[in-house]
Write an enzyme that holds these catalytic residues in place. Sequence first.
Site, PDB file in Angstrom:
ATOM      1  N   HIS A   1       0.889  -1.313  -0.041  1.00  0.00           N
ATOM      2  CA  HIS A   1      -0.121   0.179   0.137  1.00  0.00           C
ATOM      3  C   HIS A   1       0.873   1.425   0.140  1.00  0.00           C
ATOM      4  O   HIS A   1       0.321   2.387   0.285  1.00  0.00           O
ATOM      5  CB  HIS A   1      -1.070   0.061   1.257  1.00  0.00           C
ATOM      6  CG  HIS A   1      -1.726  -1.246   1.414  1.00  0.00           C
ATOM      7  ND1 HIS A   1      -2.806  -1.685   1.049  1.00  0.00           N
ATOM      8  CD2 HIS A   1      -1.238  -2.350   2.274  1.00  0.00           C
ATOM      9  CE1 HIS A   1      -3.103  -2.794   1.204  1.00  0.00           C
ATOM     10  NE2 HIS A   1      -2.253  -3.077   2.053  1.00  0.00           N
TER      11      HIS A   1
ATOM     12  N   SER B   1      15.243  19.852 -15.493  1.00  0.00           N
ATOM     13  CA  SER B   1      14.398  20.881 -15.448  1.00  0.00           C
ATOM     14  C   SER B   1      15.015  22.013 -16.108  1.00  0.00           C
ATOM     15  O   SER B   1      16.162  22.343 -15.540  1.00  0.00           O
ATOM     16  CB  SER B   1      13.767  20.842 -14.031  1.00  0.00           C
ATOM     17  OG  SER B   1      13.223  21.991 -13.915  1.00  0.00           O
TER      18      SER B   1
END
Length: 492
Positions: free
Chosen positions: A167, A297
């Site tokens: 999870h 970036s």
Amino acid sequence: MSVNGCHGEQAGAGPPGRTTYRSPLAARYASPEMSFLFSDAHKFQTWRLLWLLLAEAEQKLGLPITDEQIEEMRLNLNNIDYEMAAAEEKRLRHDVMAHVHTFGHCCPKAAGIIHLGATSCYVGDNTDLITLKKAFDLLLPKLARVISRLADFAMEHANLPTLGFTHFQPAQLTTVGKRCCLWIQDLCMDLERLTRARDDLRFRGVKGTTGTQASFLQLFEGDHQKVEELDRMVTEKAGFQRAFIITGQTYTRKVDIEVLSVLASLGASVHKICTDIRLLANLKELEEPFEKQQIGSSAMPYKRNPMRCERCCSLARHLMTLVMDPLQTASVQWLERTLDDSANRRLCLAEAFLTADTILNTLQNISEGLVVYPKVIERRIRQELPFMATENIIMAMVKAGGSRQDCHERIRVLSQEAAAVVKQEGGDNDLIARIQADAYFSPIHAQLEHLLDPSSFTGRAAQQVERFLKEEVRHLLKSYESQMDVKVELNL
């Protein structure tokens, strides 16, 4: 200048290919070899080859076709006048007949026997099947290489403990190599299924307009044996071991479903693998290769974005959706065939293989340069392991003569205090320091280092990795090498 004005001035100008749409799959991503398989050149050269194979077989079975006609066709297999073919198609509104006429123009002696007895699907469908087989032959070695590279990575890190996640929440420890084996196992299933899909391909063969072979039965004056032999000979010449006995005008479009289903399944495997790597990159535990001059970036110079994995996920999503096309196409093929399959298949078959080719090329690059950060992994383990070790601590205390219930309560209280430090104060997990400071646990203080050894929490992970790689992966890749007559570098 307005955007509209700028576009208007650019229309029709600039270098070829820059002013019209080009699929990024061919222009940017896929390999030249895969792009060629779905090119006009490969398609129309294969059409001509199929016309030659048909003529050769018809001649051998007694039809009046001369060696001179056969040789003329053979010499002009690649001599295609594409401008003439385009003009003929515009005039006739039929692509196959346009190329029959174009082939006949450069083979005047053979013009009268080209496409003899055949229908358009003789060249169209059989070419598609030849192309699909060749496309699998390009994909399979790439997939095998990815498995081999990941197997090396898994073996190298078979014993490196790491925090497991369920999870996406901290769970019991595993190892970096064991986690990689989860990826490898899925890809091994894909290799088996892609190999099976390739081997299951059957040739459409020589069947005529509605699959009854009536035109060929007429050519051979009712000789059923010669018609069957013609079908067998052309199938064998085209490189197939089997042909469909039953077809309509086309081979059943369920074949396309099977082909794109295994490719979609491969897409799911790659998406899961690359998503895992992206998650681990965020945790700074594992990264894809990052080039020295690479920019992550344009605004944030420190960033190291997992752009290769992101590309794989993006294209894998596209690959997984393409199977819907043949599912719907097969379901609406009326009776012996309808032509509403054609335009759709031009898109989905090519795009599926070009996409699969791209993600395997990219995944190989990723698998050959994965970077592991053991110190980061170790730090995260130290943050979580104290909580996981509590059961071992309780068992040790009981062995030292303590009460299981009393120990459980003391551990519970200390654990809550340590959790509050982590969650509310942003501090490190100090549960072990609290246990060391509590005289109640003095009987096992000397054992704490051993009780907190990460390798004692990974179970049989390392042994599973070794057995899986040596028994299953080695066997699969060796079997693949033998069957496909290719060499896969394997260091297991």
